[in-house]
Design an enzyme around this catalytic site. Structure first.
Site, PDB file in Angstrom:
ATOM      1  N   ASP A 126       0.813  -1.213   0.000  1.00  0.00           N
ATOM      2  CA  ASP A 126       0.000   0.000   0.000  1.00  0.00           C
ATOM      3  C   ASP A 126       0.848   1.265   0.000  1.00  0.00           C
ATOM      4  O   ASP A 126       0.491   2.251  -0.651  1.00  0.00           O
ATOM      5  CB  ASP A 126      -0.925   0.016   1.221  1.00  0.00           C
ATOM      6  CG  ASP A 126      -2.032  -1.015   1.099  1.00  0.00           C
ATOM      7  OD1 ASP A 126      -2.834  -0.907   0.163  1.00  0.00           O
ATOM      8  OD2 ASP A 126      -2.098  -1.930   1.933  1.00  0.00           O
ATOM      9  N   HIS A 180      -1.676   5.082  14.806  1.00  0.00           N
ATOM     10  CA  HIS A 180      -2.456   3.863  14.676  1.00  0.00           C
ATOM     11  C   HIS A 180      -1.628   2.643  15.045  1.00  0.00           C
ATOM     12  O   HIS A 180      -0.409   2.657  14.971  1.00  0.00           O
ATOM     13  CB  HIS A 180      -3.023   3.700  13.263  1.00  0.00           C
ATOM     14  CG  HIS A 180      -2.035   3.251  12.237  1.00  0.00           C
ATOM     15  ND1 HIS A 180      -1.094   4.080  11.694  1.00  0.00           N
ATOM     16  CD2 HIS A 180      -1.833   2.036  11.643  1.00  0.00           C
ATOM     17  CE1 HIS A 180      -0.367   3.419  10.812  1.00  0.00           C
ATOM     18  NE2 HIS A 180      -0.790   2.176  10.766  1.00  0.00           N
TER      19      HIS A 180
END
Length: 533
Positions: free
Chosen positions: A157, A396
């Protein structure tokens, strides 16, 4: 912490300040003083970028930047002599899993990517590249573009990471070459003794098949160096795909949460035969897609997880479903058309399914589709980093269990994780990355890095999910530095049995099986594990 060196510093376990100072002096003599970092401001980039338990939990004592294989050998031998643990990183960009921070507080980080960052070879005829640990996906892409190569790489990604590092962590991409460890083609590794080993045919002097036949003769040790501390990889080959004559990226939207069961069951036979689903597809939920193109406040600005009304607003505004299936077809246009018809016929049996191609969606809701088209065609991207703008001061952590490609199993795992995320006031932003016979369920839990309560809740949620997933028979494919020990305890049965058959090397941070450290016997059979000093 220690102040012997004139500043507060995390030191390796059982290593006193004066002994550590001698180790630093030896490292400076071996690789050059400018490549040994020990000042707090120099170490800051090697802390956890999104800490949930305080930086001191995973702080390095120093950072070493080797420039050659011989430098790495010298570092390992000094570590043996001084009992200093090493924590190698390539680029350290996997921020949701701890970045470049060491798992062992006070370990010395070996920054393999700063100076060892060359593309050593690209073979157009046989389709592979040989790279050092610092080569990122952007680097190799630029190299291929400049040479007008007919080859394409497979990207994860985010393209800023190391090809070697991603492969060693068993990362994935999204083209037909998406399983990166499967497509690695041979390694050069510095072992805990300081010896150098080349795997496969690389162990044969003068071999011209190192990157063509990774198995060699005898045991296949390459897997020992993934997600482990059994050695430091200094070179690695990676297979590259021939660029196809055409490609088409598609999006299928599904409106309901419960559609996941049917999506997975319909997908499996289409994927497991590698046609008509040719690449590594991904099923993303609406929160992950919307979070990448918007801020949370656009949909809901209150406490707790997103209410159903906000979810529906996301879907309607962006023209997406609760689940969004992305894939890419490759080949001559007639073959693409044939496969696309088969895919539409199969998934069209799910009520409300809608089909789009990358040529049809240029709106905000289609931005993810456009990004998938780039990534799935070997063009690195950083667009996914926009997710960090979803909430203020975003950090995160990832919880990444493996699911079988079975509809009921996937739905059960989704419901388990979402229920706990709701309980801990976290928006469930996740996707299922689909291999041939398994799915990576990547759950990204965002938190406010300036809010101690938010950080603590995220840490507690992750630990709880690891335990509950293990109780249901689910293991993770990766874990963060913060949750490593919890995951280890839950899944370490086989590893502990393996450990009982190995013996500890002199380097406290690295252990390898005795057969790898033994002096190779003479004869052809020894070539696969020969030490190349």
């Amino acid at each position: 912490m220690d102040t012997t060196l004139g500043k507060t510093q995390s030191l390796p376990p059982d290593v006193e300040g004066t002994a550590f100072a001698r180790a630093l002096a030896a490292f400076r003599e071996a690789i050059g003083a400018e490549w040994v970092l020990s000042e707090p401001e120099e170490l800051a980039p090697f802390h956890d970028p999104y800490p949930v338990r305080g930086q001191e939990h995973f702080a390095p004592s120093a950072v070493l930047r080797p420039g050659t294989v011989e430098d790495v050998q010298a570092i390992v031998r000094i570590a043996n002599e001084t009992r200093v643990p090493l924590s190698p990183v390539s680029t350290g960009k996997n921020n949701g899993y701890g970045g470049a921070s060491p798992r062992l507080c006070g370990a010395v980080v070996v920054d393999m990517g700063n100076r060892m960052n060359r593309v050593l070879e690209v073979n157009e005829k046989f389709g592979y590249a040989l790279v050092e640990p610092g080569v990122t996906y952007f680097d190799l892409y630029d190299h291929l573009q400049k040479s007008n190569s007919a080859l394409m790489l497979d990207c994860p990604d985010l393209g800023w990471g190391s090809i070697v590092g991603n492969t060693m962590d068993r990362g994935v991409g999204y083209s037909p070459y998406g399983d990166h460890f499967l497509w690695q083609t041979g390694m050069e590794v510095v072992l805990p003794t300081g010896d150098v080993m080349r795997t496969g045919m690389g162990a044969v002097p003068g071999s011209n098949t190192w990157q063509l036949f990774p198995y060699g003769f005898g045991p296949y040790p390459d897997g020992l160096f993934t997600q482990s501390n059994f050695g430091i990889v200094t070179k690695m080959g990676i297979a590259l795909m021939q660029r196809p004559p055409a490609s088409m990226t598609y999006l299928i939207t599904f409106d309901r949460e419960e559609d996941l069961e049917a999506i997975v069951d319909i997908m499996l036979p289409l994927r497991i035969n590698m046609a008509p689903i040719q690449n590594v597809p991904v099923i993303r939920n609406i929160v992950l897609d919307a979070g990448t193109v918007s801020k949370r406040s656009e949909w809901y600005d209150g406490p707790g997880p997103l209410p159903p009304s906000a979810i529906e607003k996301m879907k309607k505004t962006l023209g997406l479903g609760y689940w969004n299936f992305y894939g890419t077809l490759y080949g001559p246009p007639p073959m693409i058309d044939m496969f696309w018809t088969m895919i539409k016929d199969a998934f069209g049996t799910i009520e409300g399914a809608k089909f789009f191609t990358h040529e049809e969606r240029k709106d905000r809701g289609g931005e993810i589709l456009q990004d998938r088209h780039k990534i799935n065609n070997g063009i690195p991207s950083l667009d996914e980093m926009r997710l960090m703008e979803y909430i203020p001061n975003a950090g995160h952590v990832c919880f990444s269990p493996i699911s079988a490609p079975d509809g009921k199993d996937a739905l059960r795992q989704f419901e388990m994780v979402k229920a706990r995320a709701d309980e801990y006031s976290k928006d469930y932003a996740a996707d299922f990355i689909i291999g041939l016979r398994e799915m990576h369920h990547i759950c990204l839990f965002l938190f406010d890095t300036k809010d101690e309560k938010s950080k603590e809740e995220t840490f507690d949620l992750t630990r709880l999910l690891i335990a509950e997933a293990a109780a249901e028979g689910y293991g993770e494919y990766r874990t963060t530095t913060r949750s490593w020990m919890t995951s280890w305890r839950r899944s370490a049965g086989a590893a502990v049995r393996c450990e009982s058959s190995t013996r500890r090397s002199r380097t406290p941070s690295i252990q390898i099986p005795s057969w790898l450290r033994a002096s190779p016997a003479s004869g052809a059979g020894a070539s696969a594990i020969a030490a190349c000093k």
